[in-house]
Design an enzyme around this catalytic site. Structure first.
Site, PDB file in Angstrom:
ATOM      1  N   ASP A  99     -36.768   9.157   3.939  1.00 30.07           N
ATOM      2  CA  ASP A  99     -37.949   8.375   3.558  1.00 30.07           C
ATOM      3  C   ASP A  99     -39.082   8.742   4.508  1.00 30.07           C
ATOM      4  O   ASP A  99     -39.071   8.335   5.668  1.00 30.07           O
ATOM      5  CB  ASP A  99     -37.655   6.869   3.653  1.00 30.07           C
ATOM      6  CG  ASP A  99     -36.722   6.369   2.557  1.00 30.07           C
ATOM      7  OD1 ASP A  99     -35.989   7.190   1.974  1.00 30.07           O
ATOM      8  OD2 ASP A  99     -36.697   5.140   2.313  1.00 30.07           O
ATOM      9  N   LYS A 108     -42.523   5.406  -2.558  1.00 34.38           N
ATOM     10  CA  LYS A 108     -42.085   4.141  -1.951  1.00 34.38           C
ATOM     11  C   LYS A 108     -43.299   3.372  -1.457  1.00 34.38           C
ATOM     12  O   LYS A 108     -44.242   3.965  -0.924  1.00 34.38           O
ATOM     13  CB  LYS A 108     -41.114   4.468  -0.806  1.00 34.38           C
ATOM     14  CG  LYS A 108     -40.674   3.292   0.044  1.00 34.38           C
ATOM     15  CD  LYS A 108     -39.663   3.753   1.106  1.00 34.38           C
ATOM     16  CE  LYS A 108     -39.422   2.680   2.148  1.00 34.38           C
ATOM     17  NZ  LYS A 108     -38.496   3.106   3.210  1.00 34.38           N
ATOM     18  N   LYS A 111     -39.499   3.136  -5.168  1.00 30.34           N
ATOM     19  CA  LYS A 111     -38.789   2.236  -4.255  1.00 30.34           C
ATOM     20  C   LYS A 111     -39.752   1.175  -3.739  1.00 30.34           C
ATOM     21  O   LYS A 111     -40.824   1.493  -3.231  1.00 30.34           O
ATOM     22  CB  LYS A 111     -38.187   3.021  -3.081  1.00 30.34           C
ATOM     23  CG  LYS A 111     -37.515   2.123  -2.031  1.00 30.34           C
ATOM     24  CD  LYS A 111     -36.794   2.944  -0.970  1.00 30.34           C
ATOM     25  CE  LYS A 111     -36.366   2.073   0.206  1.00 30.34           C
ATOM     26  NZ  LYS A 111     -35.650   2.830   1.249  1.00 30.34           N
TER      27      LYS A 111
END
EC number: 4.1.2.4
Length: 216
Positions: free
Chosen positions: A89, A152, A181
């Site tokens: 991430d 995300k 996300k």
């Protein structure tokens, strides 16, 4: 709905101890979460703890500010994968996005995507609370263009977390073929469900157990 399959069980606070990380891994094994998300230092430990399970090791890159150089982010990615990460991430270069230096933003994400290709999923954290809607769309478009697997919402370390409006906008921007996300401030089942209904197919949370228990 098997809500646990959506959850990245997360511990990113700087004071997280080895004991706390091991406990998180045990919970993730017991509850069958999608992944355990940690800072790079704990990559090897988490990979070892999750060995032989379907729970993935997820590691943050350029976290939480995203202001490292692309070379550093690429190296962090390489090292994380060598130590067992199956998902990374990364935080985008937010300042460059604000400056409309889209080539810089693109090269930054690309450095991580190229390093991870075929080895780990890449989720791109755009830090929605710091962006205008136009900037959110641009960040998502660039992420999609360079082959990221997910976009995300948040690090959870800035001025705000996931909002369903942002999730919806991100999903509309990237289409159906890449993931969205939602993370930051998601502490219950109701909020998780709102995010999923808005288009999220992964939830980043440290309250994973509470979310699952509330879903029963």
């Amino acid at each position: 709905m098997e809500i646990q399959k959506f959850i990245d069980h997360t511990i990113l606070k700087p004071e997280a101890t080895e004991e706390q990380v091991k406990k998180l891994c045990k919970e993730a094994r017991d509850y069958k979460f999608a992944s355990v998300c940690v800072n790079p230092y704990y990559t090897s430990l988490v990979s070892k703890e999750l060995q032989g399970t379907d729970v993935k090791t997820c590691v943050v890159i350029g976290f939480p500010l995203g202001a490292n150089t692309k070379e550093v982010k690429a190296f962090e990615t390489k090292q994380a994968i060598e130590n067992g990460a199956k998902e990374v991430d990364m935080v985008i270069n937010i300042g460059a996005l604000k400056d409309k230096k889209y080539d810089v933003v693109k090269e930054d994400i690309e450095a991580v995507v190229n390093e991870a290709k075929g080895k780990a999923l890449v989720k791109v954290i755009i830090e929605t609370c710091l962006l205008t809607d136009e900037e959110k769309v641009k960040a998502c478009e660039i992420s999609k263009e360079v082959g990221a697997d997910f976009v995300k919402t948040s690090t959870g370390f800035s001025t705000g977390g996931a909002k369903k409006e942002d999730v919806k906008l991100m999903r509309e921007t990237v289409g159906e073929n890449i993931g969205v996300k939602a993370s930051g401030g998601i502490r219950d089942y109701k909020t998780s469900l709102e995010m999923i209904e808005a288009g999220a197919n992964r939830i980043g949370a440290s309250a994973g157990i509470k979310i699952v228990e509330e879903s029963k």
